[in-house]
Scaffold this motif. Structure first.
Motif, short mmCIF file in Angstrom:
data_model
loop_
_atom_site.label_atom_id
_atom_site.label_comp_id
_atom_site.label_asym_id
_atom_site.label_seq_id
_atom_site.Cartn_x
_atom_site.Cartn_y
_atom_site.Cartn_z
N ALA A 26 -0.74 0.02 6.99
CA ALA A 26 -0.16 1.33 7.29
C ALA A 26 1.32 1.37 6.94
CB ALA A 26 -0.33 1.66 8.77
N THR A 76 -3.27 5.46 8.63
CA THR A 76 -2.41 5.50 7.46
C THR A 76 -0.97 5.23 7.83
OG1 THR A 76 -3.88 7.18 6.54
CG2 THR A 76 -1.76 6.89 5.45
N GLU A 96 1.31 -7.17 12.89
CA GLU A 96 0.20 -6.24 13.08
C GLU A 96 0.27 -5.09 12.09
OE1 GLU A 96 -2.16 -4.08 16.72
OE2 GLU A 96 0.02 -4.06 16.77
N ASN A 143 -7.53 1.69 15.75
CA ASN A 143 -8.35 1.59 14.54
C ASN A 143 -9.79 1.22 14.88
OD1 ASN A 143 -6.18 2.21 12.90
ND2 ASN A 143 -5.78 0.10 12.29
N ARG A 144 -9.95 0.31 15.83
CA ARG A 144 -11.30 -0.10 16.24
C ARG A 144 -12.04 1.06 16.90
NH1 ARG A 144 -9.99 -3.89 19.76
NH2 ARG A 144 -9.56 -5.37 18.08
N HIS A 146 -11.52 3.83 11.71
CA HIS A 146 -10.71 4.09 10.52
C HIS A 146 -9.42 3.28 10.60
CE1 HIS A 146 -13.04 7.68 9.28
NE2 HIS A 146 -13.13 7.95 10.57
N GLN A 147 -8.88 2.94 9.43
CA GLN A 147 -7.57 2.30 9.38
C GLN A 147 -6.50 3.39 9.36
OE1 GLN A 147 -8.42 -1.01 10.23
NE2 GLN A 147 -6.71 -1.49 8.87
N THR A 157 -2.48 -4.02 9.00
CA THR A 157 -3.22 -2.75 8.93
C THR A 157 -3.08 -2.06 7.58
OG1 THR A 157 -1.39 -1.36 9.73
CG2 THR A 157 -2.84 -2.36 11.40
N THR A 167 -4.24 -1.68 16.40
CA THR A 167 -5.51 -2.35 16.12
C THR A 167 -6.62 -1.81 17.01
OG1 THR A 167 -4.35 -4.37 15.44
CG2 THR A 167 -6.68 -4.59 16.04
N ASN A 198 0.85 -1.19 0.00
CA ASN A 198 0.00 0.00 0.00
C ASN A 198 0.88 1.24 0.00
OD1 ASN A 198 -2.74 -1.22 0.36
ND2 ASN A 198 -1.77 -2.02 2.20
N GLY A 233 -6.07 4.80 3.65
CA GLY A 233 -6.05 4.96 5.09
C GLY A 233 -6.69 6.26 5.58
N MET A 234 -6.67 6.42 6.89
CA MET A 234 -7.32 7.53 7.59
C MET A 234 -6.80 8.89 7.13
SD MET A 234 -7.56 7.91 11.72
CE MET A 234 -8.81 8.93 12.50
#
Length: 311
Positions: free
Chosen positions: A106, A75, A100, A67-68, A72-73, A104, A64, A23, A42-43
């Motif tokens: 990120a 960046t 992790e 994000n929860r 939003h995920q 994500t 994680t 990404n 991403g965010m």
């Protein structure tokens, strides 16, 4: 006779894919361009600036969980790792988060701190160790922004880092030489806020050795905005040298709720289109001398107020 060639081609393709960010965020993107390519899902703030977090891992939080909580995920995600000895660097503080971070999508801001050795002891062997840790992320498709010896102009004062600016520049260039050919790795120069602009220059490694520039600062007034906090530094290093500008670590001092919300809005909601080099911001979502957090452990009303700044 074509089978061996096909197998070789397949292996080469797999190696190429392993080195290319899955990404891409800033990798292969033109600095100071308003064209958002490659696009990252991403965010973002409401102003379009990419957004990430420094999770409070020592107190049990992780990306994680953030994000929860935000929906939003992130960046970017930022972690710190110390070089504790001139005999080597294993990067375990970063590598424990590898799976992790990969999950994500990120980009990783890897803050590698030479705490246990002097700048003069950052040898090609140490730099090779750093490169080996970076490759373990990039081989999994994670884009890495290597923030080596961040806040160097601050950490030399209490002796956390040992050496002078000339020795720092040499150490930086040694690390740069070790990672410059790693697909997906970018060198991120980040001093701490200084009283005057001339105080940064002695720590500048030179534009050919830097991919990203940024500065750490914690706002203390509700009148703070990007222009009056970062404007001079942005002009002197991002705009002048055509470099990506990233804020890798910021929050407020003190941890007053109104001050937090004011600074968050200034960064995530204010119109910052006049600063096309600015690409990404990461909030210091930790508890240390202050509770800098705006999401984790905060009241529902405060969290909802914070999240109004994102899309």
């Amino acid at each position: 006779m074509y089978l061996p060639l096909l197998l070789l081609f397949s292996v080469l393709c797999q190696e190429t894919l392993a080195r290319t960010p899955t990404n891409p965020l800033l990798w292969s993107r033109q600095p100071c361009s308003i064209i958002d390519m490659p696009y990252h899902s991403g965010m973002r703030g409401r102003n379009g600036i990419y957004w990430g977090w420094n999770p409070d891992v020592e107190n049990g939080d992780n990306i994680t969980m953030i994000n929860r909580a935000t929906g939003h995920q992130a960046t970017t995600v930022s972690y710190f790792s110390q070089i504790n000895s001139p005999s080597g660097f294993d990067g375990h503080q970063l590598l424990r988060h590898l799976d992790e971070v990969k999950g994500t999508g990120a980009a990783l801001i890897a803050s590698v701190m030479p705490n246990g050795l002097s700048f003069n002891e950052v040898t090609p062997a140490i730099a090779a160790d750093i490169a080996n840790v970076v490759r373990q992320f990039t081989d999994q498709g994670v884009e890495v922004w290597l923030r080596f010896a961040h806040e160097m102009n601050w950490y030399v004062r209490p002796g956390t880092y040992r050496g002078n600016s000339t020795q720092f520049v040499k150490a930086w260039r040694t690390v740069y030489a070790a990672v410059k050919d790693i697909e997906g790795c970018m060198m991120f120069w980040c001093p701490n806020n200084a009283k005057t602009m001339d105080l940064y220059e002695e720590w500048w490694p030179g534009p050919e050795y830097v991919d990203i520039v940024g500065m750490d600062i914690y706002a203390s007034k509700t009148t703070a905005n990007f222009r009056n906090i970062y404007g001079g530094f942005y002009e002197a290093y991002a705009k002048k040298y055509n470099k990506h500008f990233v804020i890798p670590e910021t929050a407020t001092k003190p941890d007053d709720v109104a001050l937090k919300q004011s600074w968050l809005k200034a960064l995530a909601s204010d119109d910052l289109s006049a600063y096309p080099c600015l690409k990404s911001i990461s909030w210091f979502e930790l508890r240390k001398s202050f509770d800098y957090r705006v999401v984790m452990g905060q009241g529902n009303e405060a969290v909802q107020e914070s999240l109004k700044n994102f899309r």
